[in-house]
Design a protein around this motif. Structure first.
Motif, PDB file in Angstrom:
ATOM      1  N   ALA A 173     -17.768 -52.295  26.373  1.00 52.30           N
ATOM      2  CA  ALA A 173     -18.058 -53.526  25.635  1.00 52.30           C
ATOM      3  C   ALA A 173     -16.868 -53.934  24.772  1.00 52.30           C
ATOM      4  O   ALA A 173     -16.482 -55.111  24.727  1.00 52.30           O
ATOM      5  CB  ALA A 173     -19.300 -53.329  24.770  1.00 52.30           C
ATOM      6  N   LYS A 174     -16.236 -52.963  24.111  1.00 57.05           N
ATOM      7  CA  LYS A 174     -15.075 -53.243  23.264  1.00 57.05           C
ATOM      8  C   LYS A 174     -13.882 -53.696  24.104  1.00 57.05           C
ATOM      9  O   LYS A 174     -13.135 -54.603  23.721  1.00 57.05           O
ATOM     10  CB  LYS A 174     -14.710 -52.000  22.454  1.00 57.05           C
ATOM     11  CG  LYS A 174     -15.757 -51.593  21.420  1.00 57.05           C
ATOM     12  CD  LYS A 174     -15.396 -50.252  20.778  1.00 57.05           C
ATOM     13  CE  LYS A 174     -16.496 -49.756  19.853  1.00 57.05           C
ATOM     14  NZ  LYS A 174     -16.188 -48.411  19.294  1.00 57.05           N
ATOM     15  N   GLU A 175     -13.697 -53.037  25.246  1.00 55.45           N
ATOM     16  CA  GLU A 175     -12.582 -53.411  26.132  1.00 55.45           C
ATOM     17  C   GLU A 175     -12.696 -54.865  26.558  1.00 55.45           C
ATOM     18  O   GLU A 175     -11.709 -55.619  26.537  1.00 55.45           O
ATOM     19  CB  GLU A 175     -12.571 -52.506  27.360  1.00 55.45           C
ATOM     20  CG  GLU A 175     -11.515 -52.889  28.388  1.00 55.45           C
ATOM     21  CD  GLU A 175     -11.703 -52.188  29.720  1.00 55.45           C
ATOM     22  OE1 GLU A 175     -11.276 -52.759  30.745  1.00 55.45           O
ATOM     23  OE2 GLU A 175     -12.287 -51.088  29.751  1.00 55.45           O
ATOM     24  N   ILE A 176     -13.885 -55.276  26.956  1.00 55.09           N
ATOM     25  CA  ILE A 176     -14.097 -56.651  27.427  1.00 55.09           C
ATOM     26  C   ILE A 176     -13.758 -57.648  26.333  1.00 55.09           C
ATOM     27  O   ILE A 176     -13.091 -58.662  26.577  1.00 55.09           O
ATOM     28  CB  ILE A 176     -15.548 -56.825  27.913  1.00 55.09           C
ATOM     29  CG1 ILE A 176     -15.754 -56.060  29.227  1.00 55.09           C
ATOM     30  CG2 ILE A 176     -15.893 -58.300  28.099  1.00 55.09           C
ATOM     31  CD1 ILE A 176     -17.195 -55.959  29.669  1.00 55.09           C
ATOM     32  N   LEU A 177     -14.187 -57.372  25.102  1.00 58.55           N
ATOM     33  CA  LEU A 177     -13.908 -58.288  23.995  1.00 58.55           C
ATOM     34  C   LEU A 177     -12.425 -58.292  23.643  1.00 58.55           C
ATOM     35  O   LEU A 177     -11.858 -59.346  23.326  1.00 58.55           O
ATOM     36  CB  LEU A 177     -14.742 -57.903  22.771  1.00 58.55           C
ATOM     37  CG  LEU A 177     -16.244 -58.164  22.887  1.00 58.55           C
ATOM     38  CD1 LEU A 177     -16.944 -57.792  21.592  1.00 58.55           C
ATOM     39  CD2 LEU A 177     -16.523 -59.617  23.239  1.00 58.55           C
ATOM     40  N   GLN A 178     -11.772 -57.140  23.702  1.00 57.81           N
ATOM     41  CA  GLN A 178     -10.329 -57.102  23.413  1.00 57.81           C
ATOM     42  C   GLN A 178      -9.543 -57.925  24.441  1.00 57.81           C
ATOM     43  O   GLN A 178      -8.617 -58.654  24.073  1.00 57.81           O
ATOM     44  CB  GLN A 178      -9.832 -55.658  23.400  1.00 57.81           C
ATOM     45  CG  GLN A 178     -10.181 -54.900  22.132  1.00 57.81           C
ATOM     46  CD  GLN A 178      -9.330 -53.640  21.964  1.00 57.81           C
ATOM     47  OE1 GLN A 178      -8.308 -53.470  22.623  1.00 57.81           O
ATOM     48  NE2 GLN A 178      -9.757 -52.761  21.079  1.00 57.81           N
ATOM     49  N   VAL A 179      -9.910 -57.789  25.697  1.00 58.00           N
ATOM     50  CA  VAL A 179      -9.241 -58.564  26.739  1.00 58.00           C
ATOM     51  C   VAL A 179      -9.448 -60.060  26.503  1.00 58.00           C
ATOM     52  O   VAL A 179      -8.512 -60.863  26.626  1.00 58.00           O
ATOM     53  CB  VAL A 179      -9.771 -58.158  28.137  1.00 58.00           C
ATOM     54  CG1 VAL A 179      -9.301 -59.151  29.194  1.00 58.00           C
ATOM     55  CG2 VAL A 179      -9.313 -56.750  28.493  1.00 58.00           C
ATOM     56  N   GLU A 180     -10.671 -60.431  26.148  1.00 53.86           N
ATOM     57  CA  GLU A 180     -10.982 -61.839  25.878  1.00 53.86           C
ATOM     58  C   GLU A 180     -10.163 -62.359  24.699  1.00 53.86           C
ATOM     59  O   GLU A 180      -9.588 -63.451  24.748  1.00 53.86           O
ATOM     60  CB  GLU A 180     -12.475 -61.983  25.588  1.00 53.86           C
ATOM     61  CG  GLU A 180     -12.937 -63.395  25.316  1.00 53.86           C
ATOM     62  CD  GLU A 180     -13.143 -64.220  26.561  1.00 53.86           C
ATOM     63  OE1 GLU A 180     -13.508 -65.398  26.433  1.00 53.86           O
ATOM     64  OE2 GLU A 180     -12.929 -63.693  27.677  1.00 53.86           O
ATOM     65  N   ILE A 181     -10.088 -61.582  23.624  1.00 56.10           N
ATOM     66  CA  ILE A 181      -9.323 -61.994  22.437  1.00 56.10           C
ATOM     67  C   ILE A 181      -7.836 -62.099  22.772  1.00 56.10           C
ATOM     68  O   ILE A 181      -7.151 -63.048  22.369  1.00 56.10           O
ATOM     69  CB  ILE A 181      -9.546 -60.999  21.280  1.00 56.10           C
ATOM     70  CG1 ILE A 181     -11.004 -61.041  20.819  1.00 56.10           C
ATOM     71  CG2 ILE A 181      -8.619 -61.314  20.106  1.00 56.10           C
ATOM     72  CD1 ILE A 181     -11.392 -59.888  19.906  1.00 56.10           C
ATOM     73  N   TYR A 182      -7.317 -61.141  23.539  1.00 60.35           N
ATOM     74  CA  TYR A 182      -5.911 -61.133  23.946  1.00 60.35           C
ATOM     75  C   TYR A 182      -5.573 -62.402  24.732  1.00 60.35           C
ATOM     76  O   TYR A 182      -4.578 -63.084  24.451  1.00 60.35           O
ATOM     77  CB  TYR A 182      -5.643 -59.889  24.785  1.00 60.35           C
ATOM     78  CG  TYR A 182      -4.252 -59.755  25.354  1.00 60.35           C
ATOM     79  CD1 TYR A 182      -3.208 -59.246  24.591  1.00 60.35           C
ATOM     80  CD2 TYR A 182      -3.986 -60.118  26.672  1.00 60.35           C
ATOM     81  CE1 TYR A 182      -1.929 -59.101  25.116  1.00 60.35           C
ATOM     82  CE2 TYR A 182      -2.715 -59.975  27.213  1.00 60.35           C
ATOM     83  CZ  TYR A 182      -1.690 -59.473  26.434  1.00 60.35           C
ATOM     84  OH  TYR A 182      -0.434 -59.346  26.975  1.00 60.35           O
ATOM     85  N   GLN A 183      -6.408 -62.724  25.708  1.00 59.82           N
ATOM     86  CA  GLN A 183      -6.166 -63.910  26.524  1.00 59.82           C
ATOM     87  C   GLN A 183      -6.266 -65.181  25.690  1.00 59.82           C
ATOM     88  O   GLN A 183      -5.454 -66.103  25.840  1.00 59.82           O
ATOM     89  CB  GLN A 183      -7.161 -63.956  27.688  1.00 59.82           C
ATOM     90  CG  GLN A 183      -6.940 -62.874  28.734  1.00 59.82           C
ATOM     91  CD  GLN A 183      -7.969 -62.931  29.837  1.00 59.82           C
ATOM     92  OE1 GLN A 183      -9.174 -62.795  29.611  1.00 59.82           O
ATOM     93  NE2 GLN A 183      -7.524 -63.146  31.054  1.00 59.82           N
ATOM     94  N   ASN A 184      -7.266 -65.237  24.803  1.00 61.54           N
ATOM     95  CA  ASN A 184      -7.442 -66.415  23.967  1.00 61.54           C
ATOM     96  C   ASN A 184      -6.287 -66.576  22.982  1.00 61.54           C
ATOM     97  O   ASN A 184      -5.853 -67.699  22.695  1.00 61.54           O
ATOM     98  CB  ASN A 184      -8.765 -66.338  23.207  1.00 61.54           C
ATOM     99  CG  ASN A 184      -9.960 -66.607  24.105  1.00 61.54           C
ATOM    100  OD1 ASN A 184      -9.833 -67.242  25.144  1.00 61.54           O
ATOM    101  ND2 ASN A 184     -11.123 -66.120  23.710  1.00 61.54           N
ATOM    102  N   PHE A 185      -5.777 -65.455  22.471  1.00 64.47           N
ATOM    103  CA  PHE A 185      -4.637 -65.526  21.565  1.00 64.47           C
ATOM    104  C   PHE A 185      -3.421 -66.138  22.258  1.00 64.47           C
ATOM    105  O   PHE A 185      -2.778 -67.060  21.728  1.00 64.47           O
ATOM    106  CB  PHE A 185      -4.291 -64.131  21.031  1.00 64.47           C
ATOM    107  CG  PHE A 185      -2.923 -64.047  20.427  1.00 64.47           C
ATOM    108  CD1 PHE A 185      -2.608 -64.740  19.265  1.00 64.47           C
ATOM    109  CD2 PHE A 185      -1.916 -63.297  21.039  1.00 64.47           C
ATOM    110  CE1 PHE A 185      -1.335 -64.685  18.719  1.00 64.47           C
ATOM    111  CE2 PHE A 185      -0.656 -63.235  20.501  1.00 64.47           C
ATOM    112  CZ  PHE A 185      -0.358 -63.928  19.333  1.00 64.47           C
ATOM    113  N   LEU A 186      -3.103 -65.637  23.453  1.00 66.31           N
ATOM    114  CA  LEU A 186      -1.949 -66.179  24.187  1.00 66.31           C
ATOM    115  C   LEU A 186      -2.161 -67.643  24.533  1.00 66.31           C
ATOM    116  O   LEU A 186      -1.238 -68.465  24.452  1.00 66.31           O
ATOM    117  CB  LEU A 186      -1.719 -65.361  25.461  1.00 66.31           C
ATOM    118  CG  LEU A 186      -1.267 -63.908  25.257  1.00 66.31           C
ATOM    119  CD1 LEU A 186      -1.058 -63.229  26.598  1.00 66.31           C
ATOM    120  CD2 LEU A 186       0.001 -63.836  24.420  1.00 66.31           C
TER     121      LEU A 186
END
Length: 369
Positions: free
Chosen positions: A207-220
Motif C-alpha cells: 500500500a505504501k509503495e503504491i502511494l509513493q509511486v503515485e506521489i513521485y509521478q505527480n511530483f515530476l
C-alpha cells in the motif's frame, strides 16, 4: 531473443519419439546427412517437408519451426541502451540501418518497436539537419502502427503520447491536439483506492509503495507542468514570480536536485530563458550558474532512484521500460546540457559577459564539447 529454432525442435522431438536420424530420414524421404544438417542448424528443411514433419511428431507447423519474433523485456532494454551508445561513436546512418533491420526482423514485437521509435525520437537531432524531419516521421509511423495493430492498451497509450511528442518536434500543434485532446481523464484516484485495498488485506508495505509511486509521478508532473506554464506566462512578471515561488518550494520540499537532477536542469534553463526575456541579467546569470553547478556536480551516467522519502520505489523504477537508465547515452546528455546554454539564442546578448563565458567554459571543460 527467440529465433527460428527448428533444429532444436527436431532434436527434441526425435529423441522423445526414440528414433534415429536414419529412421527420420527414411520417413521423410531424404538422406541422413540432410537430417543431420537440419538438426545442427546448417540448413532448413524444404518448406514442402514441414507439414509432413509436423504430422509425424504430432505438433503444428508453428510449434515445429518455433519462430516467435519477440524479444523479452531485458533483451529490449539492453538493445536500446547499446544502440543509444552506438549513436555517440558510430556513423548515424550505420545505427539507423541497424534499427531498421531490427524493426523489420521483429515486425510484430510491439514493445521492441516502441523502443526503436523512442530511439529515433530521442536521437534524431544527431542526424544531419536535412534528415531530421524524415527520421521523426519514421518514428511517427512506428507509433501509429503499434496503435493500430497491438492489443496492449498501455503500450498503445504510450505510443499515442510519443507520437504527439514527435509532432511537437515537427511544430505541428493541430496533430498534438488531435491525438491528446480526447484522451480519457480518470474520474478518481485509482491508485489511492488500490492502496486502500492492499492495506485492508494486511499488505501495508505494498500500500505504501503504491502511494509513493503515485506521489513521485505527480511530483515530476507538477514540476514539468509548472515549468511549461512559466513559459506561457513569460509576459506577465507577477505570474512569473508566483510560479517560480511554487517551483522553488516544490523543489526544496522534495530535494529535487538529488532526486531527479534532469528535471532541475530543465527548470534552471527555463528560468534563465524567462529572466533573459525580461532583460533581467542578474537573475539570468544566477539561474545559469545554478544550471552549471548542478550539471558539473552530479554523477554520470544519470539514473533514476529513490531517496529517504521515496524509499519504496526502486523496484518499480527497475520495471520501467529502460529500468533506471536514461533514454540517451551519457555523451549525448552532456552535449545536450552544454548546447542548452552555448547554442541557445535566448542568451545571445550575454556573449560578451565574462560570467556567462566562465559558465560556458566550465561546462565545456568538465562535460566535454
Amino acid at each position: 531473443m527467440n529465433e527460428l529454432n527448428i533444429a532444436k525442435t527436431l532434436v527434441s522431438k526425435r529423441r522423445e519419439k526414440g528414433i534415429t536420424q536414419e529412421e527420420l530420414a527414411a520417413y521423410i524421404g531424404v538422406s541422413k546427412a540432410s537430417v543431420s544438417k537440419w538438426e545442427t542448424g546448417q540448413s532448413y528443411p524444404d518448406i514442402t517437408f514441414l507439414p509432413q514433419l509436423a504430422t509425424y511428431f504430432n505438433i503444428s507447423v508453428d510449434e515445429l519451426i518455433n519462430y516467435q519474433p519477440q524479444m523479452i523485456k531485458e533483451d529490449i532494454r539492453k538493445l536500446y541502451l547499446r544502440l543509444s551508445h552506438d549513436f555517440t561513436k558510430n556513423p548515424f546512418e550505420q545505427v539507423m540501418s541497424e534499427i531498421r533491420e531490427i524493426s523489420k526482423k521483429y515486425f510484430s514485437c510491439f514493445p521492441l518497436l516502441f523502443h526503436m521509435g523512442a530511439l529515433l525520437a530521442n536521437h534524431y537531432m544527431l542526424a544531419e539537419e536535412s534528415q531530421q524531419k524524415e527520421i521523426i516521421r519514421e518514428a511517427i509511423e512506428i507509433f501509429a502502427r503499434i496503435k493500430s495493430e497491438s492489443d496492449d492498451f498501455t503500450l498503445c497509450q504510450q505510443s499515442n503520447v510519443m507520437e504527439a511528442v514527435c509532432y511537437f518536434f515537427l511544430s505541428e500543434p493541430a496533430k498534438i491536439i488531435e491525438l491528446l485532446a480526447e484522451e480519457d481523464i480518470p474520474m478518481m484516484n485509482q491508485n489511492n483506492l488500490l492502496s486502500v485495498g492492499y492495506s485492508m488485506i494486511g499488505k501495508p508495505d505494498k500500500a505504501k509503495e503504491i502511494l509513493q509511486v503515485e506521489i513521485y509521478q505527480n511530483f515530476l508532473s507538477m514540476m514539468q507542468n509548472l515549468t511549461a506554464l512559466l513559459q506561457l506566462e513569460i509576459s506577465d512578471p507577477q505570474a512569473v514570480k508566483i510560479i517560480i515561488e511554487r517551483i522553488t518550494c516544490l523543489a526544496d520540499a522534495f530535494h529535487a536536485k538529488q532526486l531527479h537532477p534532469s528535471t532541475m536542469l530543465a527548470v534552471y534553463l527555463n528560468l534563465a530563458v524567462v529572466y533573459a526575456a525580461q532583460n533581467d541579467t542578474a537573475n539570468t546569470l544566477s539561474a545559469l550558474q545554478d544550471y552549471c553547478d548542478l550539471a558539473v556536480g552530479i554523477s554520470y551516467p544519470l539514473s533514476l532512484h529513490g531517496d529517504q522519502f521515496f524509499n519504496r520505489i526502486d523496484a518499480w523504477l527497475s520495471e520501467l521500460n529502460l529500468g533506471i537508465h536514461a533514454p540517451r547515452d551519457d555523451k549525448t546528455i552532456k552535449q545536450s546540457i552544454l548546447t542548452g546554454i552555448a547554442g541557445n539564442p535566448a542568451f545571445a546578448s550575454l556573449t560578451d559577459n565574462l560570467k556567462y563565458q566562465h559558465i560556458v567554459e566550465k561546462l565545456t571543460t568538465v562535460l566535454g564539447g
